[in-house]
Design a protein around this motif. Sequence first.
Motif, short mmCIF file in Angstrom:
data_model
loop_
_atom_site.label_atom_id
_atom_site.label_comp_id
_atom_site.label_asym_id
_atom_site.label_seq_id
_atom_site.Cartn_x
_atom_site.Cartn_y
_atom_site.Cartn_z
N ILE A 244 4.82 1.30 -4.14
CA ILE A 244 3.84 1.88 -3.21
C ILE A 244 2.81 0.81 -2.87
CG2 ILE A 244 2.03 3.62 -2.93
CD1 ILE A 244 3.59 5.40 -4.85
N LYS A 245 2.67 0.52 -1.57
CA LYS A 245 1.75 -0.51 -1.10
C LYS A 245 0.52 0.14 -0.48
CE LYS A 245 4.82 -3.86 -1.78
NZ LYS A 245 4.62 -4.97 -2.74
N PRO A 246 -0.65 0.00 -1.10
CA PRO A 246 -1.87 0.57 -0.49
C PRO A 246 -2.18 -0.11 0.82
CG PRO A 246 -2.21 -0.01 -2.82
CD PRO A 246 -0.91 -0.63 -2.40
N ASP B 285 -1.10 4.62 2.87
CA ASP B 285 -0.19 3.99 1.91
C ASP B 285 1.24 3.95 2.45
OD1 ASP B 285 -2.39 3.80 0.34
OD2 ASP B 285 -1.85 5.42 -1.02
#
Length: 629
Positions: free
Chosen positions: A68-70, A76
């Motif tokens: 998961i990439k903020p 996100d």
Amino acid sequence: MSDFPRWKYFLVAIVLVLGIIYALPNVYMPVQAVQITANHDAKVDEALRQKVIGALTQQNIAYGSITIKPNPAKGDQLMAGFANPDLQKSGLDAIKAALGNDYTVALNLESTVPRWLRAIGANAMPLGLDLQGGVHFLMEVDQNNMIDKQETRYMDDIRSLLRDKKINYESVVRNATRGQGVVVTLRSSEDRTAAGNAILAEYPDLVMQDGAATGDRFVLNAAVKPDKLREMSLNTVRQNLTTLRNRINVLGVSEPIIQQQGDSRIIVELAGVQDTADAKKLIGATATLEYRAEGGSDQQAMDAVRTGNVPPNARLYYERGSRRPILLNKQVIATGDQLVTANSAVDQQTGSAAVAVTLNAAGAKKMLDFTSGNVGKRMGVVYVETTYEVKTVDGKEVRVPKVTEEVINYAVINGVFGKNFQTTGLHGQKEASELSNLLRGGSLAAPVYIVEERVIGPSLGQDNIAKGMTAVMLGLGLVLLAAAIYYKLFGLVADVALFFNLVILLAVMSMIGVTLTMPGIAGIVLTLGMAIDANVLICERIREELRNGSTPLASIRAGYEKAWATILDANVTHLIAALALTTMGSGPIKGFGVTLLIGILTSMFTSVTLTHAITALLHGGRKLKTLSV
């Protein structure tokens, strides 16, 4: 060589260290990935991650990391990595089938740059279409549609104006010939004169001309001025450019190219996109927004769904997401192309999420007139999207439109407003941000048609990268070898400077986000070839001083001092050419010019300052009888 100041040593050291750090990310090649972003109220969380893993496992598709990439700006994102493009495409299909319409699933590349480098803003250069593969679209803007919409709007506005001025008229209709304006039929010569004066005063962009009179029918022709039509045409293309950029952001494409070509065409290049279906659906759709008054109660809407009987002045819509039936008035208050800007905000009274909207003068007047008499009633925002499907009919390809209409907001009018107002009743700040983006970029001013489409496969991109790297290495190696053989020790110093010139060039391009393309690689090769010229001038000047009887240290000092003027003159002319390519060129020409411009600046530093620093370290404080040059 004591005349080389100490602060220059520190400057050279700092530049070299920063150059190495910011060029380093380009060593880490990105991996094929699938990007998942949430639509509306959907969430990107651990549950979604497990669902994606389950979908890939069920289809026996090998995958790498799933993280998961903020992303505070866009929400996100979930990135799933794959070893090759074939697995990436299979993974895309499996994830799409598992997630449905709640998420946007798109092909992308995932960076493998270490976190500590990304934390200081060190990122690899994005790859262009010719290196990464992708799609190229040439799109035509439907100018006739723009003319139709504009003349229809003038027709409605003229009717309202004549009613307000209490001027009797028989009809206000479009001219049968497109682009010839509006035909107003009046009942007397006096009414025609009054109508002409009123229209001209209110709409100075129209040209008025009396038509033929027959009995009690007096015709007045109102046509848009040619200059105004051209201005509207250019504005239509510009608005479509902005809208397409906003739409393509949804695809998550790295460094898309969206630019105008001629008066009515737009080029769209999407690097990394191989499945063109989603891209064509997104960028080819024609969308607009309509503000409509309440057309009936919730109970009447339910009855309309059950019985099929809709009130005569209303239309039945459904709310996006909930599919709640809503009755709205047939008459449109304002449309999306009358919107100037929209931004997410916070309602000062309730503290809830809201969207602040600004309309242009025409839309503001209509909104003010409507809200003045409808406080306490509800108003809906309708999102109307038209997509085109190509079907074969009688052996010919025909574009069949598919229209989707959804209510994206339905709220109570709390007070009188016109140009500026807020839309409230939203479910959180995320929805407010999505709605503001939709209002700003959801409406195409006119339909666009894809007239040319090309797909570049990733294998071609990898081949281009390999050939480009070979060209850079071969060019660099030959130049290094020639300099070392011909100028001996000073040639080796020039070789070191040339290597760091490449490092610093890549670092600067990475820092400012230049997209690397084949013309960019050509610019790098040319820069390496040109950079050695300055060292040739310096070495030849040192040789000349030695032949004239100067001491070695004096020859070095004189070589740098006397060669500098020539080096500066030569590079200034190169800079002018590179600046012209950068500012006046577009596409590949601009990419080549940007690389060349940066390369000239970096070569002036490495060829003169860096080599001077190395030479000073090697020869300073020593008694020399001769020089290896």
